[in-house]
Design an enzyme around this catalytic site. Structure first.
Site, PDB file in Angstrom:
ATOM      1  N   ARG A   1       0.392 -17.002  35.355  1.00  0.00           N
ATOM      2  CA  ARG A   1      -0.711 -16.104  34.993  1.00  0.00           C
ATOM      3  C   ARG A   1      -0.661 -15.820  33.483  1.00  0.00           C
ATOM      4  NH1 ARG A   1      -2.812 -10.091  36.240  1.00  0.00           N
ATOM      5  NH2 ARG A   1      -4.849 -10.630  37.035  1.00  0.00           N
TER       6      ARG A   1
ATOM      7  N   ASP B   1       2.468  -2.871  38.320  1.00  0.00           N
ATOM      8  CA  ASP B   1       2.211  -4.239  38.785  1.00  0.00           C
ATOM      9  C   ASP B   1       3.286  -5.189  38.251  1.00  0.00           C
ATOM     10  OD1 ASP B   1       0.854  -6.350  39.949  1.00  0.00           O
ATOM     11  OD2 ASP B   1      -1.051  -5.968  38.924  1.00  0.00           O
TER      12      ASP B   1
ATOM     13  N   ASP C   1      -3.336  -8.442  47.779  1.00  0.00           N
ATOM     14  CA  ASP C   1      -4.576  -8.633  47.011  1.00  0.00           C
ATOM     15  C   ASP C   1      -5.702  -9.100  47.912  1.00  0.00           C
ATOM     16  OD1 ASP C   1      -3.805  -7.812  44.544  1.00  0.00           O
ATOM     17  OD2 ASP C   1      -3.432  -9.806  43.737  1.00  0.00           O
TER      18      ASP C   1
HETATM   19  C1  DGJ Z   1      -2.658  -8.022  40.595  1.00  0.00           C
HETATM   20  C2  DGJ Z   1      -2.848  -6.823  41.475  1.00  0.00           C
HETATM   21  O1  DGJ Z   1      -2.367  -7.076  42.745  1.00  0.00           O
HETATM   22  C3  DGJ Z   1      -4.314  -6.441  41.475  1.00  0.00           C
HETATM   23  O2  DGJ Z   1      -4.532  -5.386  42.358  1.00  0.00           O
HETATM   24  C4  DGJ Z   1      -4.720  -6.075  40.086  1.00  0.00           C
HETATM   25  O3  DGJ Z   1      -4.049  -4.919  39.681  1.00  0.00           O
HETATM   26  C5  DGJ Z   1      -4.429  -7.225  39.136  1.00  0.00           C
HETATM   27  N1  DGJ Z   1      -3.090  -7.691  39.250  1.00  0.00           N
HETATM   28  C6  DGJ Z   1      -4.693  -6.813  37.713  1.00  0.00           C
HETATM   29  O4  DGJ Z   1      -4.342  -7.766  36.824  1.00  0.00           O
END
Ligand code: DGJ
Length: 730
Positions: free
Chosen positions: A432, A468, A538
């Site tokens: 990423r 995160d 997610d």
């Molecule tokens: C991954 C997370 O799981 C999402 O909910 C979100 O916060 C994104 N990252 C943001 O980059």
């Protein structure tokens, strides 16, 4: 009670007195250890309560001891242990063998009278290497947790190769293993495997986001080849560790299963200097006589009373900006979202990714991570403006950070290339478009703490942090650790993470913090000891969520399970599901929304308002009640239900779903559980204008609801019905 048996001295290979039997007990369970005449600490029993544990004193298992030692409480390499050892070391003088012998044990009740601690001390037969096994028993919850402390009293370095938290030997006719596997956006899928002779292991080698692929938790159904929610004997275990883990299941030639659980030995040799000690992560066990459901309820009770930061408290309902705005927002976008959230009755607004970075603005995932100052172009008004706006509308405010990471395009990467996890002379692959910071380094720990601390300083109105972590560790290398300590990285990273969290919790005990790691990458009790909840996945699509939430619920309580209603077509799966189905699924956890409210129709907003209001009326049952899963989302029938019953059995909320087409000639029936058979419950369907179910509005006996059950009108895929049950006389 303080019982020290240190006075029992070894005399040759015999005890002066009767060798001790050590009984670690909860209300319904016993874990019994016995010291053999040769001083080995043997593991005799984990299961139902045995009041007469001393009967084990003369126990003989009649197996050929020259084919393997008896089940040891902490098997080592050395002597006749041919199984995978819990402890394997190279001693200071190069000796590879360790033979632990009993020294003493103590038992005491802690200030919280529900909790007692047993410490068993052992020492190698030849060298001054000591091991303490610590068992903590939670009486009411019927949970026993355990860890080991390994102390090097030798003249030089001792290298630890295997250093598991616990060994659990079990004797049964068959062992059905249930564990969770998955991937990003498909976490916590339940899988059942009948164990055969030989070994199976479940592990993570990713260090960060350790729980996407496998989760460090398991159930073992004993003496049956089928998994059952309500009946049979089930052992459940969960490891509290946020780094690489390994659960090893090995059936030996005596048909005995040994479960080893702990930090993963993979490339992780750990050197203990003279006088140093190593404390393993905590392993959590329970034993149920009421199938998987009973095991889950024990773990949930323990988690809410002891194992999670949040305890029984649940994070407020919220609107998260991510799927509604992604990186594309300004202050007006956010204040409009706050207004819409307030209008629907939500209680918090969370600003997700995208609010920081100036030289390298965070307008996409390629830049800005590491530069935690507010993006002046996007949000010239600052964070306090948004946070205060949310508070002025009666909402709490939360904000997103990802403090362990850095984009190559960032001022932090320019300033501190030495902080990046990277082996000398090798390229670090990005994931990423980001790298991992080296938390084994105390300077990085200070930085990560500082990110949290400075973010909290952006406004006095910050109530919640979403933490995160969007990549794992690979091509590892630490500039902080010396060349001969590179294998310490895995342990030191996880311990560095905990050191930061401990500092944060000392300063901010009341701030709610969510553990997110690309969704459910940190769903485990090591993280949950410091975090209030997890971002379960997610994948916010309600059909997928049925399985993800089901799997999560096997080991973790609804209090920690962030569940959001999102837009259709769903951004991950493309699936289109009705708003009611989305709400009815999300309401079985900690409800939130994650979409652009402006794109909702008036009818959808009206539905949301009502569903949120209803949720507030029963969420205490979801948060504090007992969970009964009725069927599974894997069942061919396509019908699945989740029932939460308040501890006093006076209220219950039942969520029922049709997740697969099941024909048009009949309807599913659900027999409820856990109610008071003598009580009469008023049954009311929620989240619907007009119920189509015959039993809505009726007062029905607990016995009827449990013996005959209910048959909600679930006719088509994505039909769902939610019922509130209230005992008369409430
Ligand atoms: C991954 C997370 O799981 C999402 O909910 C979100 O916060 C994104 N990252 C943001 O980059």
């Amino acid at each position: 009670m303080l019982t020290s048996l240190a006075a029992l001295l070894l005399c040759g290979n015999l005890f002066a007195a009767e060798p001790p039997v050590i009984d670690v007990a909860t209300d319904d369970l016993s874990l019994v250890l016995r010291v053999s005449p040769q001083g080995e600490v043997l593991f005799d029993h984990f299961g139902g309560r045995i009041e007469t544990a001393e009967s084990f004193a003369d126990y003989k298992n009649y197996r050929r001891s020259d084919y393997g030692t008896d089940p040891e409480a902490y098997p080592t390499m050395g002597g006749r242990n041919f199984r995978e050892p819990a402890l394997r070391v190279t001693h200071a003088d190069g000796d590879l063998n360790t033979e632990l012998r009993y020294v003493s044990h103590t038992q005491r009740t802690l200030a919280d009278k529900n909790v007692s601690e047993t410490v068993v001390r052992m020492k190698d037969a030849r060298l001054p290497l000591e091991v303490e096994l610590v068992y903590t028993a939670y009486a009411r919850e019927n949970v026993i947790t355990t860890h080991a402390v390994i102390r090097n009293g030798e003249k030089g370095d001792v290298v630890l190769h295997n250093f598991y938290s616990s060994a659990l030997p079990i004797r049964a006719r068959s062992y059905l293993l249930t564990h969770l596997h998955g991937a990003w956006a498909k976490e916590c899928q339940a899988e059942h495997t009948l164990l055969t002779h030989g070994a199976k292991s479940i592990e993570s080698r990713k260090e960060v986001r350790t729980t996407h692929t496998e989760n460090p938790a398991f159930m073992l159904t004993l003496d049956s080849e089928s998994f059952d929610e309500n009946y049979g004997e089930v052992i459940a275990g969960a490891l509290a560790w946020s780094g690489n883990f390994r659960l090893n299941f090995e059936i030996d030639e005596f048909d005995m299963l040994t479960v080893l659980a702990g930090a993963n030995p993979y490339a992780s040799e750990y050197t203990l200097r003279r006088g140093e000690s190593f404390t393993t992560p905590e392993m959590i066990y329970t034993y149920s006589f009421a199938g998987a459901g009973g095991a889950s309820r024990n773990l949930h009770d323990w988690a809410r009373n002891y194992g999670t930061w949040a305890k029984t408290h649940m994070v407020p309902t919220l609107l998260n900006s991510w799927e509604g705005a992604y990186f594309d927002f300004d202050a007006k976008t956010l204040t409009d979202m706050v207004d819409d959230a307030a209008a629907m009755g939500l209680e918090m607004f969370v600003l997700d990714d995208g609010w920081f970075g100036n030289k390298y603005p965070r307008d996409n995932a390629r830049a800005g991570l590491g530069d935690w100052e507010v993006n002046a172009k996007k949000l010239p008004e600052g964070i306090d403006y948004i946070a205060s706006y949310a508070h002025s509308k009666g909402l709490k405010f939360g904000i997103w950070i990802e403090p362990e990471m850095v984009n190559p395009d960032s001022e932090l990467a320019e300033k501190h290339p030495d902080w990046v996890v990277k082996a000398p002379g090798r390229e670090v692959p990005t994931m990423r478009q980001q790298w991992l910071l080296d938390l084994s380094n105390p300077a990085v720990q200070d930085f990560v703490f500082g990110v949290f601390d400075r973010t909290m300083g952006l406004s006095k109105q910050i109530d919640y942090i979403k933490w995160d972590a969007n990549r794992h560790a690979e091509s590892i290398g630490s500039k902080y650790l010396s060349a001969d300590r590179q294998t310490h990285f895995w342990i030191d990273y996880a311990q560095g993470f905990y050191k930061v969290l401990e500092r944060i919790r000392a300063k901010y005990p009341d701030v709610m913090i969510q553990a997110c790691a690309s969704g459910g990458g940190r769903v485990e009790y090591g993280a949950l000891g410091h975090f209030d909840e997890v971002w379960t996945s997610d994948n916010t699509e309600a059909l997928s969520r049925a399985r993800i939430q089901y799997g999560t619920s096997l080991f973790y309580p609804a209090t920690v399970m962030g569940s959001h209603v999102s837009a259709t077509p769903n951004h991950q799966t493309g699936n289109i599901t009705p708003i009611k189905f989305r709400f009815d699924m999300a309401c079985a956890g900690r409800l939130g929304m994650e979409l652009q409210p402006k794109k909702m129709t008036e009818a959808e907003r009206a539905f949301a308002r009502k569903a949120i209001e209803n949720y507030k009326g029963y969420r205490d049952i979801v948060a504090e009640g007992d969970l009964y899963r009725i069927g599974t989302p894997y069942d061919e029938s396509g019908a699945y239900a989740v029932l939460y019953v308040s501890k006093d059995r006076k209220r219950a909320v039942l969520f029922t779903y049709c997740i697969r087409y099941q024909g048009r000639t009949g309807l599913p029936e659900f027999r409820l559980r856990g109610l008071d058979p003598a009580a009469r419950y008023a049954v009311r369907e929620l989240n619907v204008e007009k119920s189509r179910c015959w039993f809505h509005g009726k007062t029905l006996g607990g016995d009827f609801l449990m013996q005959a059950g209910v048959n909600p009108k679930l006719e088509k895929i994505y039909d769902s019905c939610v019922f509130l049950l209230e005992a008369s006389g409430n």
